[in-house]
Design an enzyme around this catalytic site. Structure first.
Site, PDB file in Angstrom:
ATOM      1  N   ASN A  10     -37.051 -34.883 -24.076  1.00  0.00           N
ATOM      2  CA  ASN A  10     -37.725 -36.174 -23.099  1.00  0.00           C
ATOM      3  C   ASN A  10     -38.963 -35.152 -21.486  1.00  0.00           C
ATOM      4  O   ASN A  10     -37.724 -35.030 -20.480  1.00  0.00           O
ATOM      5  CB  ASN A  10     -37.017 -37.231 -22.792  1.00  0.00           C
ATOM      6  CG  ASN A  10     -37.605 -37.878 -21.515  1.00  0.00           C
ATOM      7  OD1 ASN A  10     -39.216 -37.876 -21.950  1.00  0.00           O
ATOM      8  ND2 ASN A  10     -36.916 -38.887 -20.908  1.00  0.00           N
ATOM      9  N   TRP A  11     -40.089 -35.090 -22.082  1.00  0.00           N
ATOM     10  CA  TRP A  11     -40.492 -34.514 -20.752  1.00  0.00           C
ATOM     11  C   TRP A  11     -40.508 -35.104 -18.969  1.00  0.00           C
ATOM     12  O   TRP A  11     -40.858 -34.601 -18.893  1.00  0.00           O
ATOM     13  CB  TRP A  11     -41.027 -33.353 -21.473  1.00  0.00           C
ATOM     14  CG  TRP A  11     -41.277 -32.383 -22.432  1.00  0.00           C
ATOM     15  CD1 TRP A  11     -39.935 -31.703 -22.856  1.00  0.00           C
ATOM     16  CD2 TRP A  11     -42.334 -31.095 -23.105  1.00  0.00           C
ATOM     17  NE1 TRP A  11     -40.458 -30.632 -23.590  1.00  0.00           N
ATOM     18  CE2 TRP A  11     -41.485 -30.426 -23.926  1.00  0.00           C
ATOM     19  CE3 TRP A  11     -43.918 -31.195 -23.180  1.00  0.00           C
ATOM     20  CZ2 TRP A  11     -41.818 -29.750 -24.801  1.00  0.00           C
ATOM     21  CZ3 TRP A  11     -44.302 -30.241 -23.509  1.00  0.00           C
ATOM     22  CH2 TRP A  11     -43.234 -29.353 -24.535  1.00  0.00           C
ATOM     23  N   LYS A  12     -40.732 -36.540 -20.052  1.00  0.00           N
ATOM     24  CA  LYS A  12     -40.973 -37.015 -19.043  1.00  0.00           C
ATOM     25  C   LYS A  12     -42.399 -36.627 -18.283  1.00  0.00           C
ATOM     26  O   LYS A  12     -43.647 -36.287 -19.147  1.00  0.00           O
ATOM     27  CB  LYS A  12     -40.096 -36.903 -17.607  1.00  0.00           C
ATOM     28  CG  LYS A  12     -38.565 -37.113 -18.202  1.00  0.00           C
ATOM     29  CD  LYS A  12     -37.637 -37.844 -16.851  1.00  0.00           C
ATOM     30  CE  LYS A  12     -36.351 -37.701 -17.291  1.00  0.00           C
ATOM     31  NZ  LYS A  12     -35.262 -38.288 -16.445  1.00  0.00           N
ATOM     32  N   HIS A  96     -35.920 -46.550 -22.044  1.00  0.00           N
ATOM     33  CA  HIS A  96     -35.673 -45.703 -21.341  1.00  0.00           C
ATOM     34  C   HIS A  96     -35.287 -45.825 -19.764  1.00  0.00           C
ATOM     35  O   HIS A  96     -36.299 -47.272 -20.098  1.00  0.00           O
ATOM     36  CB  HIS A  96     -36.434 -44.246 -21.015  1.00  0.00           C
ATOM     37  CG  HIS A  96     -35.651 -43.104 -20.314  1.00  0.00           C
ATOM     38  ND1 HIS A  96     -35.578 -43.285 -19.147  1.00  0.00           N
ATOM     39  CD2 HIS A  96     -35.644 -42.004 -20.944  1.00  0.00           C
ATOM     40  CE1 HIS A  96     -35.359 -42.082 -18.525  1.00  0.00           C
ATOM     41  NE2 HIS A  96     -34.780 -41.556 -19.598  1.00  0.00           N
ATOM     42  N   GLU A  98     -35.880 -45.300 -17.288  1.00  0.00           N
ATOM     43  CA  GLU A  98     -36.843 -45.502 -16.424  1.00  0.00           C
ATOM     44  C   GLU A  98     -37.995 -46.302 -16.979  1.00  0.00           C
ATOM     45  O   GLU A  98     -38.089 -47.142 -15.374  1.00  0.00           O
ATOM     46  CB  GLU A  98     -37.449 -43.801 -16.644  1.00  0.00           C
ATOM     47  CG  GLU A  98     -36.327 -42.663 -15.486  1.00  0.00           C
ATOM     48  CD  GLU A  98     -35.871 -41.758 -15.686  1.00  0.00           C
ATOM     49  OE1 GLU A  98     -37.571 -41.151 -16.310  1.00  0.00           O
ATOM     50  OE2 GLU A  98     -35.636 -40.745 -15.754  1.00  0.00           O
ATOM     51  N   GLU A 164     -27.332 -43.579 -22.597  1.00  0.00           N
ATOM     52  CA  GLU A 164     -27.779 -43.151 -21.882  1.00  0.00           C
ATOM     53  C   GLU A 164     -27.560 -43.437 -20.763  1.00  0.00           C
ATOM     54  O   GLU A 164     -27.903 -44.462 -19.766  1.00  0.00           O
ATOM     55  CB  GLU A 164     -29.513 -42.886 -21.308  1.00  0.00           C
ATOM     56  CG  GLU A 164     -30.156 -41.559 -22.748  1.00  0.00           C
ATOM     57  CD  GLU A 164     -31.224 -40.719 -22.154  1.00  0.00           C
ATOM     58  OE1 GLU A 164     -31.013 -39.530 -22.471  1.00  0.00           O
ATOM     59  OE2 GLU A 164     -31.860 -41.323 -21.807  1.00  0.00           O
ATOM     60  N   GLY A 170     -30.912 -36.815 -15.077  1.00  0.00           N
ATOM     61  CA  GLY A 170     -30.849 -36.529 -13.591  1.00  0.00           C
ATOM     62  C   GLY A 170     -30.045 -36.133 -12.628  1.00  0.00           C
ATOM     63  O   GLY A 170     -30.695 -35.724 -11.417  1.00  0.00           O
ATOM     64  N   SER A 210     -28.010 -35.476 -18.116  1.00  0.00           N
ATOM     65  CA  SER A 210     -27.246 -34.464 -17.835  1.00  0.00           C
ATOM     66  C   SER A 210     -26.724 -33.132 -18.317  1.00  0.00           C
ATOM     67  O   SER A 210     -25.876 -32.435 -17.785  1.00  0.00           O
ATOM     68  CB  SER A 210     -26.475 -34.116 -16.471  1.00  0.00           C
ATOM     69  OG  SER A 210     -27.458 -35.374 -15.100  1.00  0.00           O
ATOM     70  N   GLY A 231     -33.406 -34.017 -20.564  1.00  0.00           N
ATOM     71  CA  GLY A 231     -34.457 -34.334 -20.304  1.00  0.00           C
ATOM     72  C   GLY A 231     -35.063 -32.951 -19.530  1.00  0.00           C
ATOM     73  O   GLY A 231     -35.102 -32.495 -19.875  1.00  0.00           O
ATOM     74  N   GLY A 232     -34.143 -32.840 -18.159  1.00  0.00           N
ATOM     75  CA  GLY A 232     -34.312 -31.830 -17.268  1.00  0.00           C
ATOM     76  C   GLY A 232     -34.258 -30.346 -18.367  1.00  0.00           C
ATOM     77  O   GLY A 232     -34.972 -29.656 -17.800  1.00  0.00           O
TER      78      GLY A 232
HETATM   79  C1  PEP Z   1     -33.433 -38.450 -19.332  1.00  0.00           C
HETATM   80  O1  PEP Z   1     -34.520 -38.623 -19.084  1.00  0.00           O
HETATM   81  O2  PEP Z   1     -33.465 -38.763 -21.241  1.00  0.00           O
HETATM   82  C2  PEP Z   1     -32.108 -37.977 -19.720  1.00  0.00           C
HETATM   83  C3  PEP Z   1     -31.305 -37.970 -20.125  1.00  0.00           C
HETATM   84  O3  PEP Z   1     -32.771 -36.930 -18.339  1.00  0.00           O
HETATM   85  P1  PEP Z   1     -31.582 -35.438 -18.260  1.00  0.00           P
HETATM   86  O4  PEP Z   1     -31.086 -34.599 -19.137  1.00  0.00           O
HETATM   87  O5  PEP Z   1     -32.312 -34.563 -16.402  1.00  0.00           O
HETATM   88  O6  PEP Z   1     -30.936 -35.798 -17.524  1.00  0.00           O
END
Ligand code: PEP
Length: 247
Positions: A10-12, A96, A98, A164, A170, A210, A231-232
């Site tokens: 997930n590049w956001k 999600h 967010e 999640e 994040g 994470s 994500g990251g």
């Molecule tokens: C996400 O945005 O779905 C996510 C899991 O982010 P991260 O891996 O950065 O915690």
């Protein structure tokens, strides 16, 4: 039943076109030999088409991070599921945290979007997860059950659920493999209760929060963890490939 692991990035709202194309170009050669894992990248919607073109014929799929449930019409600023399918998308992340917490998306909307995604031939990746205070209050399962009941109805065999925990997204604070497994098993039991054992065995449940190339192996080894929503760590070839190779 063996469920195929799905690792989705997930590049956001990150990267620009040139950097996105550079990333998928490196990923597609690194991932070409991976046969045991389904892989997807989910760029911002404006970049989906060029990335789908760049990834055509490879073993990396493309997903969106959101879409609207209506098919067509006067919905300024929205993108429909059929439009995503039309430009080469196979997956769509829905609900999600967010979007639920920053943009006020409800489970009812997530349910409508899930139906629309399935009808358009997309695989929805539907996110659920609790806040830290909810976990600390022992409410994790209740919160996830509420989101589960609100977000799903009808045929769910072809969807993916992403557990999640919001406190892990994040933050660098990953859930322990046992914490993840406990909730994944609870979700599988919810599916069995609302549907049947066959559906419960078929639905893939990803962990997200994470995940990186250091902690992925232990989490992905758990029997009810069928992949990761990343994500990251999906923004760099080394870390995303490290996660994929951990599966
Ligand atoms: C996400 O945005 O779905 C996510 C899991 O982010 P991260 O891996 O950065 O915690």
């Amino acid at each position: 039943m063996t469920r195929r692991i799905l690792i989705a990035g997930n590049w956001k709202m990150n990267l620009r076109l040139a950097a996105s194309l550079e990333l998928v170009d490196a990923l597609k050669s690194e991932a070409a030999a991976v046969a045991n894992v389904d892989i997807a990248v989910c760029p911002p919607s404006v970049y989906i088409q060029p990335i789908a073109v760049a990834l055509k014929g490879t073993n990396i799929g493309v997903g969106a991070q959101n879409a609207y449930f209506e098919k067509d019409g006067a919905f300024t600023g929205e993108v429909g599921m059929e439009m995503l399918h039309d430009v080469g998308c196979q997956y769509v992340i829905l609900g999600h945290s967010e979007r639920r917490n920053i943009l006020g998306e409800s489970s009812e909307q997530v349910n409508l979007k899930t139906h629309a995604a399935l009808a358009a031939g997309l695989i929805p990746i539907v996110c659920v997860g609790e806040l830290l205070r909810e976990r600390e209050a022992g409410q994790t399962e209740n919160v996830v059950r509420r989101q589960f009941d609100g977000s799903f109805s009808g045929d769910i065999e072809n969807l993916v659920i992403a557990y999640e925990p919001i406190w892990a997204i994040g933050t660098g604070k990953v859930a322990t493999p046992d914490q993840a497994e406990e909730v994944h098993l609870a979700i599988r039991k919810m599916i069995e209760k609302n549907y049947d054992k066959g559906v419960a065995e078929a639905v893939r449940i990803q962990y997200g929060g994470s995940v990186n190339d250091k902690n992925a192996r232990e989490i992905l080894a758990k029997p009810n963890v069928d992949g990761a929503l990343v994500g990251g760590a999906s923004l760099k070839v080394e870390s995303f490939m490290g996660i994929i190779k951990s599966a």
